[in-house]
Design an enzyme around this catalytic site. Structure first.
Site, PDB file in Angstrom:
ATOM      1  N   ARG A 276       0.772  -1.243   0.000  1.00 21.48           N
ATOM      2  CA  ARG A 276       0.000   0.000   0.000  1.00 21.48           C
ATOM      3  C   ARG A 276       0.802   1.292   0.000  1.00 21.48           C
ATOM      4  NH1 ARG A 276      -5.041  -0.751   4.030  1.00 21.48           N
ATOM      5  NH2 ARG A 276      -3.424  -0.631   5.602  1.00 21.48           N
ATOM      6  N   ASP A 277       2.133   1.231   0.010  1.00 18.66           N
ATOM      7  CA  ASP A 277       2.923   2.461  -0.095  1.00 18.66           C
ATOM      8  C   ASP A 277       4.248   2.181  -0.813  1.00 18.66           C
ATOM      9  OD1 ASP A 277       3.311   5.198   0.168  1.00 18.66           O
ATOM     10  OD2 ASP A 277       4.168   5.052   2.193  1.00 18.66           O
ATOM     11  N   LEU A 278       4.156   1.432  -1.914  1.00 18.22           N
ATOM     12  CA  LEU A 278       5.353   1.150  -2.711  1.00 18.22           C
ATOM     13  C   LEU A 278       5.729   2.425  -3.463  1.00 18.22           C
ATOM     14  CD1 LEU A 278       7.443  -0.919  -3.707  1.00 18.22           C
ATOM     15  CD2 LEU A 278       5.871  -1.449  -5.581  1.00 18.22           C
TER      16      LEU A 278
ATOM     17  N   ASN B  25      10.763   3.969  -0.597  1.00 19.68           N
ATOM     18  CA  ASN B  25      10.642   2.745   0.199  1.00 19.68           C
ATOM     19  C   ASN B  25      11.399   1.566  -0.414  1.00 19.68           C
ATOM     20  OD1 ASN B  25       9.215   3.939   2.242  1.00 19.68           O
ATOM     21  ND2 ASN B  25       7.215   3.390   1.424  1.00 19.68           N
TER      22      ASN B  25
ATOM     23  N   THR C 138       1.089   7.312  -0.941  1.00 16.31           N
ATOM     24  CA  THR C 138       1.719   8.539  -1.438  1.00 16.31           C
ATOM     25  C   THR C 138       1.083   8.893  -2.774  1.00 16.31           C
ATOM     26  OG1 THR C 138       3.748   7.882  -0.315  1.00 16.31           O
ATOM     27  CG2 THR C 138       3.945   9.583  -2.026  1.00 16.31           C
TER      28      THR C 138
END
Length: 194
Positions: free
Chosen positions: A32-34, A38, A73
């Site tokens: 959910r935040d690749l 990260n 993001t």
């Protein structure tokens, strides 16, 4: 002056992240935040996916979990997440398409909030020495607005392999094939093959 971040290293990172995401999905998780921030490189320049603060473990034994909407993001967020709709692990595939775009062009696609919410396609780059038509094709498939039209990470890896990992010009195929073989062996060792 030679840049350390050459096309071979970029390709290696793209493959390592795809294998990492395939494992995450196989274990029933959604990152959910690749995003580029990260993905870290260790001392031998192997890519590692970090920041699992927003990871969601998918339903276990039929227990329905409600997915938090609108997290992540913005530049990397899938349209369904942005529009507070239901989503699946294909939201990570969308983010991966943006990650590929950023790795090989040096920028995230120019797309404002309204364009994304109204499902306007991202502007794709033209093939050049830094990004091939194979890479652009994978980005296009990953960033499709209908989640079910996006490939799985297994399909992404297979697509790269069929295209001889030619995501850009002057990729050292021996280095890439060796890394791909190592990752396949690791996958098999943990009985993670189909």
């Amino acid at each position: 002056k030679t840049s350390l971040m050459n096309n071979t290293l970029k390709t290696k990172i793209a493959i390592e992240v795809a294998f990492g995401m395939e494992l995450i999905h196989r274990l029933g998780m959604i990152h959910r935040d690749l995003k580029i921030e990260n993905i870290m490189l260790n001392y031998i320049f192997e890519a590692k996916i970090i920041d699992f603060d927003l990871v969601h473990v998918t339903d276990i034994e039929g227990v329905k979990n409600t997915l938090t909407k609108g997290i992540g993001t913005l530049d990397y967020m899938s349209p369904e997440m942005l529009n507070n709709e239901e989503y699946t692990n294909k939201t990570d595939v969308y983010s991966y398409g943006i990650v590929l775009f950023a790795i090989f062009t040096g920028n995230v696609p120019k797309q404002n909030l309204t364009e994304k919410m109204t499902k306007k396609k991202i502007p794709l780059p033209r093939p050049s020495s830094s990004i091939s038509s194979l890479c652009i094709s994978i980005i296009e498939k990953c960033t499709r607005f209908e989640p079910e039209e996006r490939p799985s990470f297994t399909e992404i890896i297979e697509s790269m392999c069929r295209g001889s990992f030619a995501l850009a010009k002057e990729v050292d195929s021996r280095t890439i094939n060796n890394r791909y073989s190592e990752l396949k062996r690791i996958q098999e060792r943990f009985n993670l093959t189909h």
